[in-house]
Design a protein around this motif. Sequence first.
Motif, PDB file in Angstrom:
ATOM      1  N   SER A 220       0.825  -1.211   0.000  1.00 38.34           N
ATOM      2  CA  SER A 220       0.000   0.000   0.000  1.00 38.34           C
ATOM      3  C   SER A 220       0.856   1.256   0.000  1.00 38.34           C
ATOM      4  CB  SER A 220      -0.924  -0.015   1.221  1.00 38.34           C
ATOM      5  OG  SER A 220      -1.632   1.195   1.338  1.00 38.34           O
ATOM      6  N   GLU A 395     -10.277   4.464   3.637  1.00 34.21           N
ATOM      7  CA  GLU A 395     -10.987   3.242   4.030  1.00 34.21           C
ATOM      8  C   GLU A 395     -12.376   3.628   4.520  1.00 34.21           C
ATOM      9  OE1 GLU A 395     -10.303   0.070   7.542  1.00 34.21           O
ATOM     10  OE2 GLU A 395      -8.976  -0.118   5.813  1.00 34.21           O
ATOM     11  N   TYR A 407     -15.475   7.945   4.898  1.00 36.42           N
ATOM     12  CA  TYR A 407     -14.200   7.249   4.797  1.00 36.42           C
ATOM     13  C   TYR A 407     -13.148   8.054   5.553  1.00 36.42           C
ATOM     14  CZ  TYR A 407     -14.020  10.515   0.838  1.00 36.42           C
ATOM     15  OH  TYR A 407     -14.092  11.627   0.045  1.00 36.42           O
ATOM     16  N   LYS A 410      -6.659   5.180   6.263  1.00 36.62           N
ATOM     17  CA  LYS A 410      -6.724   3.738   6.488  1.00 36.62           C
ATOM     18  C   LYS A 410      -5.979   3.296   7.739  1.00 36.62           C
ATOM     19  CE  LYS A 410      -5.312  -0.719   4.555  1.00 36.62           C
ATOM     20  NZ  LYS A 410      -4.676  -1.424   3.409  1.00 36.62           N
ATOM     21  N   GLN A 414      -7.894   1.752  11.058  1.00 38.89           N
ATOM     22  CA  GLN A 414      -7.716   0.407  11.586  1.00 38.89           C
ATOM     23  C   GLN A 414      -7.200   0.434  13.020  1.00 38.89           C
ATOM     24  OE1 GLN A 414      -5.987  -2.634   9.248  1.00 38.89           O
ATOM     25  NE2 GLN A 414      -6.871  -1.934   7.314  1.00 38.89           N
TER      26      GLN A 414
END
Length: 682
Positions: A220, A395, A407, A410, A414
């Motif tokens: 990523s 995400e 969103y 990310k 998490q």
Amino acid sequence: MPGIVVFGRRWGIASDDLVFPGCFELFVRVLWWIGTMILFTYHKGQFDCNGRGFLHSYLVGLLVVLALIILSLCAIVYVSAQGTITNPGPRRSVPALVYLRALLYVPELVWACLGAVWVTDDSEGCDPAMVGAVITAVVASWIILLFTGLGVVFVFDPLGGPRVPPAAMEPLGVRDLQSNEGTQFLSTARSLAVKVWESRLRLLCCCLPQDESHRAAFSSIAQLVSGFFSDTDLVPSDIAAGLALLHQEQDKMEQSRDPDVVVDHSPSSPIGEDLETELEKAAHCMRFAAAAYGWPLYIYSNLFSGPCKLSGDCCRSREAEYEIVGGDHLGCQFSSILHSTGLQYRDFIYVSFHNQIYEIPFYVALDHKREAVLVAVRGTLSLRDVLTDLSAECENLPIEGVSGACYAHKGMCQAASYIYKKLVNDGILNQAFTIAPEYKLVVTGHSLGAGTASLLAILLRNSFPTLQCYSFSPPGGLLSNSLAPFSPVFLFAVSSPSSFLICLLFLSRLSIPNMEDLKRKILKIVSNCNKPKYRILLQGCWYELFGGDPEDFPTEMDNRREEELSQPLLGEESLMIRHSSSYQSLASDNSPARTAAHLPLFLPGRILHITEDGPSRRSCFSQMRYRAEWSNEMAFRSVLISPRMLADHMPDAVLQALKSLTSDRPFSLCPSSLNGNQHNAV
């Protein structure tokens, strides 16, 4: 610009990058030649030892080889200093000079071997000074050859290859690369770039486990990093020159702008809560956010008293006493939190120093002074945290009651989900509110911890309607547009204590769209500067170290005849090797032609911006004051450059600024010069 093409491939340096290394080697070679000439003149006709004929020939040959090298270096330095970044025409002979310089390594290598043979076999009975001089010359030759080899490895570009610049008058984006063959070529190039960056990340993080989660993070991050400047023909020194120019340009704009009007009340603040009240709450919460960093920050902030205070607590067996603490094998981390917060052991519900990618340390404690159950999340302190920071794509984060696309960042999303599951599923919050049911929930953090705390607060909001979140120096690219208006009701963000905010990691101004905007500004300012790169870098280094007035750099467009403006390699388009959706040539900042290459992310909550009140450059131990004012997300839609960008982001600097604002007294510029109690009670 562009990367120099020699030996059939493109390298990671440009033809104007040889000035500084050439000058350094030239200085060494001239001293070497002078020393050899003095030695040869002094001993001329007096070589009375074995192999004197060989020694005479060796010194004469060495003088000739050094003279040829000096002449070639003079030519390289002179030619490399010509032209500008975007006009390499005057430097077209640099590749030929590089070939000549490379050929001269052959006789130098031969002479180094011959000198080593003479010292080994025929130096017996010779003047020790003469033998020592020859040994020095041989060793110096091998050192230079070694560093040259290392330099070649350093500037080697795995993605390099001969790149033919497009026709000068051909419109950007209307090139053969739009054909199927060109599209396939670009796809292959991008895949290769991603693989190269993945390999670099694996090498850099070789100490980390190479499991599935880490491999996914590497992939990523590689996709993000490899595509940033892949559509430009810039080398690293071009980017450094652009940043130096941009910093001075921003300083000129800052000096000429009108003073801002300070607003005492936030439009979304509850009635009766003014700026002073919010600052007191923020300073109190920042103490807990800073404490989450554990012993490294505590020692850094208390250089003299910190080691003594912790030395009696570390390395003791306290498994029974600290059963609520996880991941702190020596006990130093929890001891530093106790010293920093002033709380007792019984005030802590849960403390975790477990650290993996997307899993960051945090603790839960009872703050009796503010009657709150406080969740503090640690910021970036490890390589795993850096990987979490750099996982910056979007995400999904669906939130009940919020319409539109939801969103977020990310890595932090998490991390927030990990802490949310620990707090809710493991019953940590239930345990806390069983002990203190009348307390409210407060979430706080700094940097990575600030972004994670903000998202955690959003996840917990529906279950805890009175929740409050204080995030310090959160990332600019955190929330989608749908979530950003949802957060100001309960989320309070404090930016770093400086007028200039940027860091290697994700700070209040750093987001992917902002970095694309930074790239566009670098392209524009580099293409318009008519000074050679070595002068830009020299003046930029002087400005960063010693200050002064920003340099007024004229542009390529000044005093030029109209017909000269059509020359190739002038203007921003010359820096683009393929079409980029994130870059629009010569379009204004507000042009509708500009389209975002990435989904925009925004700062969370009500924003309080802290700046230094007074000159931005001070000597160490000088006194400084701060001012705080309400701001909005749009004020952070661009990246600013500062030589103190990392120091201003440090949690002790943020805490220092907040304590200065609440106590109304100046602080020293050097954090370590403060007294050892700076993290104790506010």
